[in-house]
Structures are given as structure tokens and as C-alpha cells.
Design a protein around this motif. Structure first.
Motif, PDB file in Angstrom:
ATOM      1  N   ARG A  17     -24.896 -17.271  87.443  1.00 32.51           N
ATOM      2  CA  ARG A  17     -24.168 -16.646  87.646  1.00 32.51           C
ATOM      3  C   ARG A  17     -22.721 -15.821  86.720  1.00 32.51           C
ATOM      4  O   ARG A  17     -22.357 -15.810  86.167  1.00 32.51           O
ATOM      5  N   LEU A  20     -23.684 -16.226  83.057  1.00 30.29           N
ATOM      6  CA  LEU A  20     -23.934 -15.289  82.404  1.00 30.29           C
ATOM      7  C   LEU A  20     -22.450 -14.715  82.387  1.00 30.29           C
ATOM      8  O   LEU A  20     -22.391 -13.696  81.549  1.00 30.29           O
ATOM      9  N   THR A  21     -21.726 -14.481  83.162  1.00 30.27           N
ATOM     10  CA  THR A  21     -20.200 -14.293  83.188  1.00 30.27           C
ATOM     11  C   THR A  21     -19.248 -14.186  81.509  1.00 30.27           C
ATOM     12  O   THR A  21     -19.323 -13.505  81.376  1.00 30.27           O
ATOM     13  N   LEU A  23     -20.373 -15.911  79.503  1.00 31.71           N
ATOM     14  CA  LEU A  23     -21.331 -15.188  78.454  1.00 31.71           C
ATOM     15  C   LEU A  23     -20.714 -13.999  78.010  1.00 31.71           C
ATOM     16  O   LEU A  23     -20.670 -13.206  77.113  1.00 31.71           O
ATOM     17  N   GLY A  24     -20.951 -13.117  78.833  1.00 30.99           N
ATOM     18  CA  GLY A  24     -20.357 -11.005  78.673  1.00 30.99           C
ATOM     19  C   GLY A  24     -18.869 -11.448  77.952  1.00 30.99           C
ATOM     20  O   GLY A  24     -18.583 -11.429  77.246  1.00 30.99           O
ATOM     21  N   ILE A  27     -18.892 -12.569  74.166  1.00 30.24           N
ATOM     22  CA  ILE A  27     -19.479 -11.658  73.515  1.00 30.24           C
ATOM     23  C   ILE A  27     -18.218 -10.770  73.239  1.00 30.24           C
ATOM     24  O   ILE A  27     -17.834 -10.543  72.059  1.00 30.24           O
ATOM     25  N   LEU A  28     -17.358 -10.481  74.532  1.00 34.54           N
ATOM     26  CA  LEU A  28     -16.885  -8.951  73.898  1.00 34.54           C
ATOM     27  C   LEU A  28     -15.160  -9.752  73.265  1.00 34.54           C
ATOM     28  O   LEU A  28     -15.057  -8.325  73.327  1.00 34.54           O
ATOM     29  N   THR A 296     -14.618  -2.537  80.338  1.00 34.93           N
ATOM     30  CA  THR A 296     -16.497  -2.753  79.817  1.00 34.93           C
ATOM     31  C   THR A 296     -16.350  -4.461  80.734  1.00 34.93           C
ATOM     32  O   THR A 296     -17.317  -5.122  81.337  1.00 34.93           O
ATOM     33  N   MET A 299     -15.104  -4.279  84.767  1.00 31.74           N
ATOM     34  CA  MET A 299     -16.708  -4.168  85.263  1.00 31.74           C
ATOM     35  C   MET A 299     -18.372  -5.091  84.803  1.00 31.74           C
ATOM     36  O   MET A 299     -17.442  -5.971  86.023  1.00 31.74           O
ATOM     37  N   VAL A 300     -17.710  -6.148  84.118  1.00 35.51           N
ATOM     38  CA  VAL A 300     -18.600  -6.930  84.276  1.00 35.51           C
ATOM     39  C   VAL A 300     -18.167  -8.137  84.855  1.00 35.51           C
ATOM     40  O   VAL A 300     -18.900  -8.331  86.183  1.00 35.51           O
TER      41      VAL A 300
END
Lengths: 415, 445
Positions: A17, A20-21, A23-24, A27-28, A296, A299-300
Motif C-alpha cells: 500500500r 503504490l501510494t 508510486l501514485g 507519477i502525478l 486526483t 484522492m489516491v
């Protein structure tokens, strides 16, 4: 220290988790960084400066501006006539020569537009080239010297050179696009430093003027239609706003520039006018795209923290039993989100800076006459700020909800 | 986005998903109930899809509007003639002496004895705006098209005027009541888009007494430094580049703005095929002048270079945002699975095979994606019809400043849904594989 250790431990408990967070975020954040880099560059280009101004003199009415070359000398002097009149610190004239490698078919790849100018002005008047680091300046200075000594020389940007599939030292013929029937043979003498001028070209203005002078001999004595319209812009460097106003007045009041009449504006004002066509696009980038990406992102993060909180309600109840106060638990959850956001954001913006500026040679996004954008030094802290802000916004609600975890409720469900 | 292939691909993916769900007899009710029980997480995850898809829809609608503009601007039976090597009117200069011969060529349609040839001079003017309202520019580029005979040009370009308007007179100028300047006002016909844009320069006082608050209308004046433009007609030109242009008498504006030559001739042929032949003739066989001829659709298509650049940028942003969204979905699905390890164990013991479990979780992820994507498309659809300013060009130099309408069509909705479904599939795949690996007895222990 204990709290920080606990925060790090919690983040490491669910590496998938957290990963992934992170990485999110990673990326953004670069997208927002790129958008803000473009916007901040355009803002800087359109911001009126107080000192070291550049003014542009152009034909008053039409685009492209076309003035007789006879204006060049006096405009370069700021239309000064009396000894007391103010003169600009430096100046540069621009004529544009557009040509295609194929006389019949013009494509984006086989054509180019060259600034026809006095070669040495490339080093003193062209934006960014006038402030190159010493080593680059020395290198580019040698290229400029070649252009000055070889009237048929041509300097190209790296991308343009690649697009026309030629190398330094090659000879090419450009068939005039805007100067009909003026076809010029060039020798590519060097390239611009990588960056803003990757798609540009520069030639010696003397070559264009000589071609225009020679035109009547091969056309029954008739002058070229653009012979008296070959001066497109004159750039003036002035020390401050007051000098700009004075020189602007000298030019406006001069009887020399009546047919056609001319206008003087600051470079930033000229750029603003060009950017009007992109007004809605820029508005969309500033107020739709960047905020939407930030939301976004929030929110992620919010989703990840919400899930994490839900899974750990029992643990939080235990912590309360052990004496942790609601605010401490809130800070713990908030801290997890902030640490994750800050670290990922900072890594991401540093990586973006290095990748875009050093590896990619800037982001190619043609707006008006700006083709390449670089990530500014300021952007190094943007990622950290974005990470912190979006983490805070995304996690404050789920973190706040931990305050209301009731020990009785949780343990009544356990077992 | 004329192609609906994305919509078809989305429907195909969904059809395969439904078929797989039906074949595997996965408990759809169970999947749905899980989504409803965790409605906050479902909603939050869907919102990420919604934002990404809504944004993609608006951005693509912008590019779609640009494509629509460049593709609908040309008449298929028209041929545009420029000077050799030019792909843009701004750089074209046609000799006066050549024009008469060009319009008399075989293949040029006629209206009685008159060749249907629109002789034009296109200039871009730097218009100073005196006292602009706050936030408005102090200068703008205004595109002027000077034509010799407006009736012929209107016929060639199939441009009509709104009621109450008229084409400019032979003189091209007129005295205007209350105008104290020594020069007469220049009569102009404006495109609807530029009429709206120019109308935004008006002060509140002017708007209060305006004939039309939405845009400038017949009789309104536009300041051009010491000269005035008086609007005599508003063209019904929506959806074409002419929408952003101001037309006037060529003999007036040409000398005024230093463009003495024609920049372009637009010739009408009998039909599209004849137009192709005529363009070919001027490019390969006509020897009296060096010309570059295009059929109009071909010419306006060539102005699509900017569209392509924007499209590349949009695709890049959409993909990056989608990847960010995928990580969000993965988080949700991993959490959903870790919470329901026991459920998975029970399902396995009830006889559901591994691939059925995989499909069940993929279906859950897809449902979130479809929900978020559909809301995103619906939100993005609100942008349909918005107007925006932009530029279309064939490459470096030149180009046209345009007012365009954003167009959301089925192709764009399909692209949005496709992106959403792919995000759902990719985001759900890894967690679903993880669910498959859960061993029933371990899960229940």
C-alpha cells in the motif's frame, strides 16, 4: 523521535500500500511540475520588468511586421538625433528568411525559418544566449565567429538539424518561402546550445541583403517585392522603464518612420499579445488540468489512508487503552500521510528536474515561439510542497475519524 | 475523434467481461454488495476515474473542435491558389498580372460570365485596444480578409449573413453618424466568433446600450487606432476559420495595411473531382506563374499540425494521469482482497475455481471503473459547445487565430470509457491475481 519511528514502522507494515501510494504520487507530481514549469516560464516572459528591459520595434499594424531596412540604423540608435538624446545599451535587427529544402513541397521537416541578423548579436541580445555559462559561451562564440566570417553560414538548433537530416559542415539550398524566387545556398557552421533554440536557425543578414540587392539583375531590373520590407523587428536593450519610455517617445515622434509607421513595446507586452491565441489553453492548464491532477492525487492518498485507518481500528482502540490521546493518534495517521507525500513528492520533483533538464533537454511543447521548456530550480521544492499539501488534504478526514474510535465499540466486535 | 473505435473496443471489453462473468457463474450479487458496503471507498476510487476521464474528455473536445474547424472550413469543390512554396496565406504574394489569366482557366466554374474566383488579400493586424476592461488584452491580432467582390466571394465560400446584415459597398467605406474623425469608417463583415470576442471589449456602459450583448452586431463600431471599422454584416460562419475573420473591401484595407498584392485566389470548380484536377493543373502544367494550388479540404487539413502537437500532449497527460489512477485502484482492490480473505476461502471451498475468483475481483474493479468513467464522460460532456481561442497552423510561422467550439462526440466518450475500463482492468489485475493465490484452508484458519 518515538512518534517518527512509529510512523515509519507503520508505513513499512504494509509495503504494497505504501509503495503504490508513493508510486501514485511520484507519477502525478511530475505532470504538475511540468505544467507549472510551462506556466511559470510564460508568466515570467509576460511580466513587465523594472530594469534591463528589452523593447521591440515593429511595424505598427500588420503581422508579420515588415519595415524597410533603411529603418535599421536609426532604430538601432533609438531614433536619437541630438547629442542629448538617449541611446539604447545594445540593439539587434531581425529579418526572417523562411526556406524549404524542396522547392515544390514544403513540409514541417524540410523547411525552416532563420533569424537573419548581425552574428555577434546572438551572444549579446538573444534571450538566454546572452547569459550562457562561460564554457558554453566560449563554445558558442566560436560558432558565431564562423557565421560572422562566412556570409553563407547557417546555425541550426539540434532538433532542426535532425529534422532536415543534415550534419554540421553540410551544404544546403533553401528555396525561399516568404522571399519568393530568393534561393540561398548555406553551409551549416554549427548548432545552438541545446534548449530554447533547438528548432531555430540563424543566418548572417548580410547574405539576405546581398541576395535582395542582386535580385534585379536577374529579374529585368525589377526590385524584389519584399526589398523594402525586409526588416521585421528591431530589439533594443534599455536599462530601465524610464529609458524605455524616453526611447519609445523618441521613436514615436521621429518623422523617419511614417510609411510604414512603427510601434515600440516591451518584449513582455509583445509576448502577451502572441499568447492571446493560447489564452484558453493556458487557462485550462492553470485552472483545470493542474488542480484536477492535485485533486486526483489527494484522492489516491485519501483512499490509501482511509483503508489503512479502517484496517487498524482495533489497533487504535488498543492504543487508546494504552493511554494514547485522540490527537496523538490523529497526528500519527496524519504523519504517515505527510511523510509518504513529502518523501515521494521530493524524490519525484528532483528526478523530474534531472530527467527533463539533463537527459531530455527540456520538454518540447510549442506555444507561440517558445518550443522547449525547462524545469526551473524553484521546482525542486514544488514536489515536496505538493506531496505535503495533497497528503494533508487527502488524509485529514480519515485521520480525524480516528479520534472518534471508541474502545467499547471496537472490542465489542472483536471475538 | 470521428472514429468510434474506442467505443467499440470498450464495448468489446465489457462484453467479454460480462460473458466471462456469466460463464464462470460468479456471484455478481456478492460483488455488488461488497461495492455497496464499502461505498465510501468505492465512491472515492470512482472519483479518481471521474476526474481523469472528465479531464480527458474536455481536452480531447478541444482538439476535436480544432480538427472539426480545420476539416469543415473548406468547400470540397474549391481550389485555393497561393504563390509557389507557400502553405500559408500570410506568406503568399500573387502578382496582379497573373490573376486575370488564372481565373480564366478551363475548369473554373462560372456564374453567367463571371468566373467564380474569390480574389483575396489576407492580413493580420495588430489591433490596439483602448481602455480594455480588466483582464482583457491591450492588443490583439485581428485577421482581415480583403475581397474584391463580396458577392462572388460569398458564393465561392458559401458564406451567408445573418438577417439585417449586408455586404460592404463598392466604396467599402461610409460616414458614420456621430463619428467626428476625418476618415470614413471601413465597412466590414465579421465572423460570429470574432464578433463575440470583440464584443467582450465593451465597457458595462456600452453593454447597457448594446443592440446585442452576446456579440457585436450590425451598426457597431470597432476602434482601429485613428480609423473605425463599422460592422455592416455578421457572417453565419460558425465551425469554419472564417468565423474568426473580418472581411472588408480589398482596395481599402490592402493599401491601408501595406499589402498591395493578392495573397490567395479561391476558385470554384464544378465538383470535388474537378477541383482536384484543377489543383493538379496549376501545380504541374500551368507555366505562366509559379503557383501552389490545393483543394480547400487539403489546405485546411494541412493546418492541423498544431492539432497534432496538442493531441500528443493530451495523450501524454492522460496516460500519466491514468497510471496514477491505476495505483489508486490497486490500493483499493488489494485492501478489498485482504479484508475478504475468509470470503475467498469460503468461495473456494464452495467450489469456485481460481479463475472464477479472478474474474469476480476483476468485475469489481471494472464496475468501479465503469461507474467513474461514465460520470466522468457525463461531466466532460458539459464542455460540449464551449468556445475557446486557439491557433491552427501547418508548422513554424504563419497560422490562423481561431475561435472554436469544443466538440464532445461518441468517439471522445468512447476514448474516455476505454481509458477508464483499461485503468480498471490493469488496476484490478494484480490484486485479483493475488486473490487467486489465497489458499482456502489458510484463509479460514
Amino acid at each position: 523521535m518515538h512518534t517518527i519511528r512509529l510512523i515509519v514502522k507503520n508505513l513499512r507494515r504494509n509495503p504494497i500500500r505504501s509503495g503504490l501510494t508513493a508510486l501514485g504520487i511520484m507519477i502525478l507530481v511530475p505532470v504538475v511540475t511540468l505544467i507549472w514549469s510551462i506556466l511559470s516560464f510564460l508568466d515570467a516572459a509576460t511580466e513587465e520588468k523594472a530594469s534591463n528591459l528589452k523593447a521591440i520595434v515593429s511595424e505598427r499594424w500588420t503581422l508579420p511586421s515588415q519595415m524597410p531596412y533603411s529603418y535599421a540604423t536609426s532604430l538601432s540608435e533609438g531614433a536619437s538625433r541630438e547629442p542629448d538624446d538617449l541611446r539604447p545599451e545594445d540593439s539587434m535587427t531581425w529579418s526572417f528568411f523562411g526556406g524549404s529544402l524542396d522547392p515544390k513541397t514544403r513540409t514541417f521537416d524540410n523547411s525552416l525559418f532563420a533569424f537573419a541578423l548581425q552574428p555577434q548579436k546572438l551572444l549579446t541580445m538573444m534571450d538566454e544566449l546572452d547569459s550562457l555559462p562561460a564554457d558554453q559561451k566560449e563554445r558558442f562564440g566560436k560558432v558565431v565567429d564562423k557565421l560572422a566570417s562566412n556570409r553563407q553560414g547557417l546555425i541550426l538548433g539540434e532538433d532542426r538539424l535532425a529534422a532536415i537530416d543534415r550534419r554540421v559542415g553540410d551544404r544546403i539550398t533553401l528555396y525561399g518561402l516568404n522571399y519568393k524566387d530568393i534561393n540561398l545556398e548555406f553551409e551549416i557552421v554549427g548548432t545552438f546550445p541545446v534548449g530554447r533554440y533547438d528548432n531555430s536557425a540563424a543566418m548572417n543578414v548580410e547574405y539576405l541583403l546581398a541576395a535582395l540587392d542582386a535580385y534585379p539583375t536577374s529579374h529585368s531590373g525589377k526590385k524584389h517585392p519584399l526589398a523594402d520590407k525586409c526588416l521585421n523587428l528591431v530589439w533594443l536593450r534599455v536599462p530601465d522603464r524610464s529609458a524605455y519610455e524616453t526611447i519609445g517617445r523618441q521613436i514615436a515622434e521621429s518623422p523617419l518612420y511614417t510609411s510604414p509607421s512603427v510601434k515600440v513595446e516591451t518584449a513582455s507586452s509583445g509576448v502577451s499579445t502572441f499568447l492571446q491565441a493560447y489564452r484558453d489553453l493556458i487557462w485550462g492548464m492553470r485552472w483545470l488540468l493542474a488542480p484536477a491532477i492535485l485533486v486526483t492525487l489527494a484522492m489516491v492518498i485519501s483512499n490509501a489512508i482511509r483503508i489503512s485507518v479502517r484496517e487498524r481500528r482495533t489497533e487504535m482502540a488498543v492504543m487508546k487503552v494504552l493511554g494514547y490521546r485522540p490527537n496523538q493518534i490523529l497526528l500519527l495517521v496524519l504523519g504517515e500521510a505527510l511523510l509518504l507525500g513529502a518523501v515521494s513528492g521530493a524524490i519525484s520533483s528532483i528526478a523530474t528536474y534531472v530527467l527533463v533538464n539533463n537527459a531530455m533537454g527540456g520538454v518540447k511543447f510549442p506555444i507561440a515561439f517558445f518550443g522547449v521548456f525547462f524545469i526551473p530550480n524553484d521546482a525542486l521544492w514544488w514536489g515536496l510542497a505538493i506531496g505535503l499539501a495533497t497528503s494533508f488534504l487527502g488524509s485529514i478526514v480519515p485521520a480525524w475519524s480516528t479520534r472518534s474510535v471508541r474502545v467499547v465499540d471496537v472490542f465489542s466486535k472483536v471475538g | 475523434m470521428h472514429s468510434n473505435r474506442f467505443l467499440l473496443m470498450t464495448l468489446a471489453v465489457l462484453a467479454v467481461a460480462v460473458l466471462a462473468a456469466w460463464l464462470s457463474r460468479i456471484p455478481i450479487k456478492y460483488v455488488m454488495r461488497n461495492l455497496l458496503v464499502r461505498w465510501r471507498t468505492t465512491l472515492l476510487t470512482s472519483l479518481a476515474f471521474t476526474l481523469v476521464v472528465a479531464l480527458l474528455t474536455v481536452m480531447l473536445a478541444f482538439v476535436n473542435g480544432m480538427y472539426a474547424l480545420t476539416e469543415s472550413s473548406g468547400q470540397p469543390d474549391n481550389v485555393i491558389v497561393l504563390s509557389e512554396g507557400s502553405t500559408d496565406e500570410s506568406f503568399s504574394n500573387l502578382g496582379f498580372s497573373d490573376v486575370g489569366d488564372i481565373e480564366r482557366q478551363t475548369g473554373v466554374a462560372r456564374n453567367g460570365e463571371t468566373p467564380l474566383c474569390s480574389k483575396e488579400t489576407y492580413v493580420v493586424i495588430n489591433q490596439p485596444i483602448a481602455d480594455p476592461p480588466p483582464g482583457r488584452p491591450r492588443r490583439r491580432f485581428l485577421q482581415l480578409r480583403g475581397v474584391d467582390d463580396p458577392a462572388v466571394s460569398a458564393k465561392v465560400h458559401a458564406v451567408t449573413l445573418y438577417d439585417g446584415g449586408a455586404w460592404f459597398s463598392d466604396a467599402g467605406v461610409q460616414r458614420v453618424d456621430g463619428d467626428n474623425t476625418s476618415a470614413s469608417a471601413i465597412e466590414v463583415v465579421v465572423g460570429e466568433g470574432i464578433a463575440r470576442e470583440l464584443g467582450r471589449d465593451r465597457s458595462e456602459q456600452q453593454l447597457a446600450s448594446a443592440k446585442n450583448v452576446e456579440r457585436l452586431d450590425v451598426g457597431d463600431l470597432v476602434a482601429m487606432d485613428t480609423r473605425r471599422l463599422v460592422i455592416v454584416g455578421v457572417a453565419q460562419s460558425a465551425g469554419s476559420t472564417f468565423d474568426s475573420e473580418v472581411w472588408a473591401k480589398r482596395s481599402v484595407i490592402g493599401p491601408l495595411f501595406g499589402k498591395e498584392t493578392y495573397t490567395s485566389l479561391v476558385l470554384k470548380a464544378d465538383d470535388a473531382e474537378a477541383a482536384g484536377r484543377l489543383a493538379e493543373f496549376f501545380n504541374t502544367q500551368y507555366t505562366k506563374a509559379s503557383l501552389q494550388a490545393y483543394t480547400e479540404p487539403e489546405y485546411f487539413r494541412s493546418l492541423g499540425e498544431t492539432n497534432r502537437q496538442f493531441l500528443v500532449g493530451i495523450i501524454f497527460v492522460a496516460i500519466v494521469m491514468a497510471i496514477g489512477g491505476i495505483f489508486g485502484v490497486m490500493n483499493t482492490m488489494f485492501a478489498a482482497i485482504s479484508q475478504r480473505v475468509r470470503d475467498i476461502g469460503v468461495l473456494r471451498l464452495l467450489g469456485f475455481s481460481q479463475w472464477r475468483i479472478l474474474i469476480a475481483f476483476l468485475a469489481e474493479s471494472l464496475m468501479i471503473a465503469v461507474l467513474g468513467g461514465a460520470i466522468g464522460c457525463a461531466l466532460g460532456y458539459l464542455a460540449n459547445g464551449w468556445t475557446a481561442t486557439s491557433i491552427v497552423s501547418s508548422g513554424p510561422g504563419g497560422g490562423k487565430f481561431v475561435v472554436l467550439r469544443l466538440v464532445v462526440d461518441l468517439g471522445i466518450v468512447g476514448a474516455g470509457m476505454f481509458l477508464s475500463v483499461m485503468m480498471g482492468l490493469l488496476g484490478g489485475f494484480l490484486p485479483s491475481c493475488y486473490a487467486v493465490l489465497v489458499r482456502p484452508l489458510d484463509a479460514l484458519r
